[in-house]
Scaffold this active site. Structure first.
Site, short mmCIF file in Angstrom:
data_model
loop_
_atom_site.label_atom_id
_atom_site.label_comp_id
_atom_site.label_asym_id
_atom_site.label_seq_id
_atom_site.Cartn_x
_atom_site.Cartn_y
_atom_site.Cartn_z
N GLY A 8 0.77 -1.19 -0.08
CA GLY A 8 -0.08 0.09 -0.06
C GLY A 8 1.12 1.20 -0.16
O GLY A 8 0.50 2.20 0.93
N TYR A 32 -10.63 -2.07 14.60
CA TYR A 32 -9.42 -1.56 14.38
C TYR A 32 -8.35 -2.12 15.70
O TYR A 32 -7.14 -2.53 15.41
CB TYR A 32 -9.23 -0.09 14.05
CG TYR A 32 -7.60 0.36 13.67
CD1 TYR A 32 -7.31 0.13 12.35
CD2 TYR A 32 -6.87 1.11 14.36
CE1 TYR A 32 -6.32 0.74 11.94
CE2 TYR A 32 -5.66 1.78 13.87
CZ TYR A 32 -5.17 1.30 12.75
OH TYR A 32 -4.11 1.96 12.29
#
Length: 277
Positions: A39, A183
């Site tokens: 990413g 998360y």
């Protein structure tokens, strides 16, 4: 007559040689290395890859769907003298990981360094607002992807008896940030996995470490409420925002030979906002 010879207190040659070796290599040089940063077409990943590349590593641009942005990043890397390639791959599934590593090996060389950085959206929601599909997406990015990539690159790392696995974790686990359970839970799993892997791979000369950034505003934070930003920065002892290069520089240390004896550790890059340390 007793031997009154003064004992030799000269520093042994081995010590001198060791000091000389350390001085000669103290440069964070990554020439000849190949690094995958997942990413890395934007945000922290972009800065990390560029920093590794400027120190000599070959670094492909890994992206999932935004080709235009990835091409812009590729041009930036190449302008900085970084040997790179544009590689589209979903790092949360096995075929995507195999494709990414295989193409990296073909175009840039065997992988020496992996920085697990890729992420998806990170909304703050209460437990009632989440569904399991979102929880699963967090697990895919922060546990499945590190597992798949590490497993894929291990044969060549073990053969060379040298390798670097660097997980971009987060301060949110230690600070128990809420409402952010999906998360935080996935980052906790990533931290536990990294610590276990550091022990497993240490005999092979492969280190596994973590960089835990605080809130470092990048492109995806552009629309975050100002009051939220103000509240956070008030907790940071250094009284400034972190920059992507702050995170990138920590990764460069963990990627180079100067960190050979460092594994299973977390470097918190958050201006001292670390009450758990």
């Amino acid at each position: 007559i007793p031997d009154t010879t003064i004992p030799d207190t000269t520093i042994p040659d081995t010590t001198i040689k060791t000091e000389q070796r350390q001085e000669s290599t103290m440069s964070f040089n990554l020439e000849g290395k190949t690094a995958i940063v997942t990413g890395n077409s934007t945000g922290l990943g972009k800065a990390i890859g560029l920093a590794l590349g400027k120190r000599g590593a070959a670094v492909p641009i890994n992206f999932f769907n935004n080709r235009n942005r990835a091409e812009e990043t590729l041009a930036e890397y190449q302008a900085a003298g970084v040997r790179s390639a544009l590689l589209q791959a979903d790092v949360t599934n096995e075929s995507g990981v195999d494709q990414l590593v295989s193409e990296t090996e073909k175009q840039l060389g065997n992988v020496d360094i992996v920085v697990l950085n890729a992420t998806c959206d990170q909304p703050l929601k209460t437990i009632e607002e989440y569904d399991w599909e979102f929880y699963q997406s967090m697990i895919d990015f922060f546990l499945k992807s590190p597992f798949l990539l590490t497993r894929r690159v291990l044969p060549s790392m073990k053969e060379k008896k040298w390798g670097r696995i660097i997980n971009i974790t987060s301060e949110v686990f230690h600070r128990a940030v809420s409402p952010f359970s999906a998360y935080v839970a996935a980052k906790g799993a990533q931290i536990g996995w990294s610590r276990s892997m550091s022990q497993e791979l240490a005999p092979h000369g492969i280190t596994v470490n973590m960089v835990a950034p605080g809130w470092v505003p990048v492109e995806r934070h552009e629309k975050d409420p100002q009051e939220m930003k103000d509240a956070y920065i008030a907790t940071v002892p250094m009284q400034r925002w972190g920059q992507p290069d702050d995170v990138a520089n920590a990764c460069c240390y963990l990627a180079c030979s100067e960190s050979d004896f460092v594994t299973g550790q977390t470097i918190a890059v958050n201006g001292g906002n670390s009450p758990w340390m």
